[in-house]
Design an enzyme around this catalytic site. Sequence first.
Site, mmCIF file in Angstrom:
data_model
loop_
_atom_site.group_PDB
_atom_site.id
_atom_site.type_symbol
_atom_site.label_atom_id
_atom_site.label_comp_id
_atom_site.label_asym_id
_atom_site.label_seq_id
_atom_site.Cartn_x
_atom_site.Cartn_y
_atom_site.Cartn_z
ATOM 1 N N LEU A 149 -34.178 -7.544 100.805
ATOM 2 C CA LEU A 149 -34.190 -8.680 99.874
ATOM 3 C C LEU A 149 -34.061 -8.208 98.428
ATOM 4 O O LEU A 149 -34.417 -7.071 98.096
ATOM 5 C CB LEU A 149 -35.451 -9.529 100.044
ATOM 6 C CG LEU A 149 -36.830 -8.940 99.714
ATOM 7 C CD1 LEU A 149 -37.114 -8.943 98.232
ATOM 8 C CD2 LEU A 149 -37.902 -9.725 100.442
ATOM 9 N N ARG A 150 -33.525 -9.092 97.584
ATOM 10 C CA ARG A 150 -33.377 -8.776 96.161
ATOM 11 C C ARG A 150 -34.221 -9.744 95.349
ATOM 12 O O ARG A 150 -34.194 -10.951 95.616
ATOM 13 C CB ARG A 150 -31.905 -8.923 95.725
ATOM 14 C CG ARG A 150 -30.966 -7.972 96.408
ATOM 15 C CD ARG A 150 -29.566 -8.542 96.484
ATOM 16 N NE ARG A 150 -29.528 -9.753 97.293
ATOM 17 C CZ ARG A 150 -28.476 -10.570 97.391
ATOM 18 N NH1 ARG A 150 -27.392 -10.325 96.722
ATOM 19 N NH2 ARG A 150 -28.517 -11.647 98.156
ATOM 20 N N ASN A 220 -29.246 1.597 98.685
ATOM 21 C CA ASN A 220 -29.542 1.559 97.253
ATOM 22 C C ASN A 220 -28.814 2.679 96.505
ATOM 23 O O ASN A 220 -28.372 2.492 95.372
ATOM 24 C CB ASN A 220 -31.056 1.646 97.019
ATOM 25 C CG ASN A 220 -31.700 0.270 97.087
ATOM 26 O OD1 ASN A 220 -31.004 -0.730 97.242
ATOM 27 N ND2 ASN A 220 -33.006 0.204 96.979
ATOM 28 N N ALA A 264 -19.962 -3.109 84.087
ATOM 29 C CA ALA A 264 -20.496 -2.083 83.179
ATOM 30 C C ALA A 264 -21.533 -2.683 82.236
ATOM 31 O O ALA A 264 -21.452 -3.846 81.869
ATOM 32 C CB ALA A 264 -19.363 -1.473 82.375
ATOM 33 N N GLY A 269 -32.588 -0.843 86.526
ATOM 34 C CA GLY A 269 -33.992 -0.442 86.385
ATOM 35 C C GLY A 269 -34.768 -1.124 87.491
ATOM 36 O O GLY A 269 -34.239 -1.340 88.576
ATOM 37 N N CYS A 272 -37.387 -0.690 92.254
ATOM 38 C CA CYS A 272 -36.792 -0.154 93.483
ATOM 39 C C CYS A 272 -35.700 0.883 93.246
ATOM 40 O O CYS A 272 -35.878 2.056 93.577
ATOM 41 C CB CYS A 272 -36.255 -1.290 94.341
ATOM 42 S SG CYS A 272 -37.575 -2.292 95.047
ATOM 43 N N LYS A 275 -36.534 4.463 91.637
ATOM 44 C CA LYS A 275 -37.411 5.332 92.448
ATOM 45 C C LYS A 275 -36.757 5.637 93.802
ATOM 46 O O LYS A 275 -36.951 6.715 94.366
ATOM 47 C CB LYS A 275 -38.813 4.739 92.605
ATOM 48 C CG LYS A 275 -38.902 3.388 93.279
ATOM 49 C CD LYS A 275 -39.597 3.434 94.618
ATOM 50 C CE LYS A 275 -39.754 2.066 95.223
ATOM 51 N NZ LYS A 275 -39.671 2.006 96.645
HETATM 52 N N1 LIG Z 1 -39.254 -5.602 95.301
HETATM 53 C C1 LIG Z 1 -38.161 -5.656 96.047
HETATM 54 O O1 LIG Z 1 -37.176 -6.343 95.739
HETATM 55 C C2 LIG Z 1 -38.079 -4.863 97.329
HETATM 56 C C3 LIG Z 1 -37.005 -5.064 98.205
HETATM 57 C C4 LIG Z 1 -36.924 -4.329 99.378
HETATM 58 C C5 LIG Z 1 -37.889 -3.360 99.635
HETATM 59 N N2 LIG Z 1 -38.901 -3.167 98.751
HETATM 60 C C6 LIG Z 1 -39.887 -2.147 99.069
HETATM 61 O O2 LIG Z 1 -41.063 -2.821 99.466
HETATM 62 C C7 LIG Z 1 -42.219 -2.075 99.101
HETATM 63 C C8 LIG Z 1 -43.124 -2.951 98.264
HETATM 64 O O3 LIG Z 1 -42.449 -3.272 97.070
HETATM 65 P P1 LIG Z 1 -42.936 -4.460 96.126
HETATM 66 O O4 LIG Z 1 -41.889 -4.621 95.092
HETATM 67 O O5 LIG Z 1 -43.348 -5.625 96.937
HETATM 68 O O6 LIG Z 1 -44.235 -3.779 95.470
HETATM 69 P P2 LIG Z 1 -45.433 -4.508 94.734
HETATM 70 O O7 LIG Z 1 -46.067 -3.481 93.876
HETATM 71 O O8 LIG Z 1 -44.986 -5.787 94.142
HETATM 72 O O9 LIG Z 1 -46.424 -4.894 95.918
HETATM 73 C C9 LIG Z 1 -47.202 -3.995 96.624
HETATM 74 C C10 LIG Z 1 -48.506 -4.702 96.968
HETATM 75 O O10 LIG Z 1 -49.230 -3.876 97.868
HETATM 76 C C11 LIG Z 1 -50.621 -4.034 97.560
HETATM 77 N N3 LIG Z 1 -51.369 -2.939 98.158
HETATM 78 C C12 LIG Z 1 -51.414 -1.637 97.784
HETATM 79 N N4 LIG Z 1 -52.204 -0.942 98.632
HETATM 80 C C13 LIG Z 1 -52.652 -1.812 99.562
HETATM 81 C C14 LIG Z 1 -53.476 -1.696 100.711
HETATM 82 N N5 LIG Z 1 -54.007 -0.531 101.069
HETATM 83 N N6 LIG Z 1 -53.723 -2.812 101.435
HETATM 84 C C15 LIG Z 1 -53.193 -3.997 101.081
HETATM 85 N N7 LIG Z 1 -52.404 -4.173 100.009
HETATM 86 C C16 LIG Z 1 -52.124 -3.093 99.262
HETATM 87 C C17 LIG Z 1 -50.626 -4.074 96.046
HETATM 88 O O11 LIG Z 1 -51.835 -4.630 95.534
HETATM 89 C C18 LIG Z 1 -49.401 -4.930 95.758
HETATM 90 O O12 LIG Z 1 -49.721 -6.296 95.678
HETATM 91 C C19 LIG Z 1 -41.682 -0.836 98.378
HETATM 92 O O13 LIG Z 1 -41.542 0.199 99.293
HETATM 93 C C20 LIG Z 1 -40.319 -1.287 97.901
HETATM 94 O O14 LIG Z 1 -39.442 -0.206 97.698
HETATM 95 C C21 LIG Z 1 -39.034 -3.911 97.628
#
Ligand SMILES: NC(=O)c1ccc[n+]([C@@H]2O[C@H](COP(=O)([O-])OP(=O)(O)OC[C@H]3O[C@@H](n4cnc5c(N)ncnc54)[C@H](O)[C@@H]3O)[C@@H](O)[C@H]2O)c1
Length: 475
Positions: A149-150, A220, A264, A269, A272, A275
Amino acid sequence: MKISVIGCGYLGAVHAATLASMGHTVAGIDVDPARVDQLSRGAAPFHEPGLDELLQDGLATGRLAFSTTAAAAKGAQVHFLCVGTPQHKTSDAADLTYLVSAAEALLPHLAAGAVVVGKSTVPVGTVDMLRRVLRTRPDVLLGWNPEFLRQGTAVKDSLVPDRLVYGVDGGRAAAFSPQTGAPTGVTAALDTVYEPLLGAGIPRLVCNFATAELIKSAANAYLATKVSFINAVSELCDAAGADVAELSEAMGMDPRIGGRYLHAGLGFGGGCLPKDIRSFRSQAAGLGVTAVADWMRLVDDVNLGQRGRTVTLARELCGGSLAGRSITVLGASFKPDTDDIRDSPALDVADRLAAAGAHVTVTDPKAVNHPWRRYPRLRFEAKILRALEGAELVLLLTEWDEYRQLSPGVAGALVRRRVVLDARNALDAAAWQSEGWVVRGLGTSGTVPAVVGHLPGPYASLHPSLPAEALHNLR
Ligand SMILES: NC(=O)c1ccc[n+]([C@@H]2O[C@H](COP(=O)([O-])OP(=O)(O)OC[C@H]3O[C@@H](n4cnc5c(N)ncnc54)[C@H](O)[C@@H]3O)[C@@H](O)[C@H]2O)c1
């Protein structure tokens, strides 16, 4: 099904609400009490179009609930791990600490034969590591179901994904019964979870753990490569006097290339892409695949270099020094349609301008409720027209629709100098120029240089700017 979703950030909150909308009973668990409180009231803790409504629908049916305790996962047949995997503080690798603590917290609450499925973006080997965390429970099945998802379109992406990927033990060959061909284990469980999506024809790919772990990072890495490619070419366009916007439009019309992610500008940033390409680089280096590691380093360097190019161009537009200049920055979020400011190129540039002595006012339509004290050099102004007052230079750094549609006449009446640096190449330059604005962009503002290349002998002398070596080749 009863399902738990551990980690309710950008990924988990949307996933939990989507699963509830499909008819499952979902326990969303997060360690952040403020986040759980907001979600429990049906309010997304961040700006994500459509999420408030989806949360409210789920809560109203009684099928969706949020909690700070892992005990809420009791009785669930499938548990999705959706916690963050940020870049490690001291290296390019992903930090898996949150994943380990989520699995440890879940351990005492797992029912016999429960299925634990990761959705976070992780490096190769993560499932093996989690297996060690859950070693006292050999009955628990592990799977990986990377998420694509984006932010900004997350609800739509979850309700209608391009594809579903299941990483399972033994890969595709082990996922189906040799007798009946029916899905087994994790594949069967995920098919039940996603039944409405599969029924609607969303493709599902089953693979081994390493493939599932790599797919999201590779996707990515490819998107980042496309962005950095066109950004590197934009520098070439500036040097050559070409227009990168016209060039990329023409390139993108080739269906083998495609126009998306070929725009361009200031570069990417967010939480995701940066990193993920660093984690990909670190994995490749660890596995001895230096070509991928070097490639990712270059992609990262080009991307970060766009921020420096933007600051240099801003300095030029201010006559060689930023000190004491009043600058208005349009956009704080890392991209439009989100209020996420994690690794925002806009804020990075704004902060560099302020560090060079400019008085910088930043505005953004959504990213207004952040702890701005982390940027003590910047002034924030939620109202765009107020932010523009007295500006000697305007920078468009995040291409929100509000800024694309901004009237150059109205903006022009507020600023001190009509000069705009459109670092996203998003404005209608002709419309702004017709209101007396000087418009500059990245890769759209170069001047045509003398001929660079091999010329037939008689013409070589007409181009004294050619390097001596080139002239030698012509003779
Ligand atoms: N943001 C995006 O668009 C997206 C898309 C695809 C994949 N991802 C991947 O998904 C993962 C999460 O990304 P995100 O953007 O949602 O991060 P985020 O920081 O928004 O959310 C992570 C959540 O996990 C919680 N958390 C941390 N430790 C915990 C624990 N032990 N128990 C319960 N909750 C806990 C945090 O409080 C936070 O709310 C990453 O690996 C990211 O790369 C993100």
